[in-house]
Write a protein that holds these residues in place. Structure first.
Motif, short mmCIF file in Angstrom:
data_model
loop_
_atom_site.label_atom_id
_atom_site.label_comp_id
_atom_site.label_asym_id
_atom_site.label_seq_id
_atom_site.Cartn_x
_atom_site.Cartn_y
_atom_site.Cartn_z
N UNK A 26 17.44 37.05 -40.76
CA UNK A 26 16.81 36.76 -39.52
C UNK A 26 15.37 36.65 -39.78
N UNK A 27 15.03 36.43 -41.02
CA UNK A 27 13.46 36.16 -41.30
C UNK A 27 13.44 34.90 -41.75
N UNK A 28 14.47 34.14 -42.12
CA UNK A 28 14.40 32.64 -42.55
C UNK A 28 13.52 31.71 -41.57
N UNK A 29 12.53 31.13 -42.27
CA UNK A 29 11.65 30.49 -41.36
C UNK A 29 10.59 31.07 -40.67
N UNK A 30 10.40 32.74 -40.87
CA UNK A 30 9.70 33.38 -40.39
C UNK A 30 8.65 33.62 -41.26
N UNK A 31 7.18 33.74 -40.49
CA UNK A 31 6.05 33.99 -41.38
C UNK A 31 5.92 35.30 -42.03
N UNK A 32 6.66 36.36 -41.30
CA UNK A 32 6.89 37.83 -41.89
C UNK A 32 8.06 37.63 -42.69
N UNK A 33 8.00 37.80 -44.17
CA UNK A 33 9.02 37.84 -44.88
C UNK A 33 9.31 39.48 -45.20
#
Length: 200
Positions: free
Chosen positions: A81-88
């Motif tokens: 779900x975090x792929x491409x998100x700023x929050x890893x």
């Protein structure tokens, strides 16, 4: 603490947050002893038991590859779900979306509870299974005995996080988060456990 109460010193920390209650009505303020007790609870519940719980979780997961695989699948879903998100990194929201991780922690603590017994003061007379329990008596609660009671937890020596998929009913169950919930550090400990059990 005296310097802080007098306003001569202030820090942005746990102790200061409790001293800030000094502006409340007298019955809501915390004494120095209460603040010290809360600090001790934070250390015991938040740190001292965490190491033991994590050690046992590693042992149980290594001995139970199916549980370990299911745990890793849950973590991978969060990670995807975090792929491409700023929050890893894991967030509070992520942690609350890890039901199987919570069950692994509960089962680990059921089987290896670092606090094996506790005491409670009786506040009023009452009857239990034909016995009269008197006010001011001190009751000792045997957590291990309850955790390994096959009437409450069938096949109690088997590591089975899925036992928490269903409600155990209204039996007298004393598992970890039912008796120690009031300790300040419990949320911190659970979060540390969840972050650890979901680390690569």
């Amino acid at each position: 603490m005296d310097r802080r109460r007098k306003g001569l010193e202030a820090k942005d920390d746990f102790i200061q947050s409790m001293i800030s209650k000094d502006g409340l009505p007298q019955e809501d303020r915390l004494t120095d002893l209460q603040i010290k007790d809360n600090c001790l609870a934070l250390l015991i519940a938040g740190f001292a038991t965490t190491g033991a719980a994590l050690t046992w979780s590693v042992k149980f997961l290594e001995e139970n590859p199916c549980a370990k695989e299911r745990l890793m699948e849950e973590y991978k879903r969060i990670d995807e779900k975090k792929v491409g998100s700023k929050v890893t990194k894991l967030t509070w929201d992520d942690i609350h979306q890890m039901p199987y991780t919570t069950k692994v922690i509960l089962e680990t603590l059921r089987m290896s509870n670092p606090v094996q017994w506790s005491t409670r003061s009786v506040l009023q007379d009452f009857s239990l299974q034909g016995f009269t329990i008197r006010k001011d008596w001190i009751l000792a609660i045997d957590h291990c005995g309850l955790h390994y009671d096959s009437d409450i937890f069938p096949n109690p020596t088997k590591f089975n996080p899925s036992r928490f998929d269903v409600d155990v009913g209204n039996k007298e169950v004393e598992h970890y988060d039912m008796w120690v919930w009031e300790l300040i550090g419990i949320q911190m400990e659970d979060s540390q456990n969840e972050v650890y059990t979901n680390s690569d």
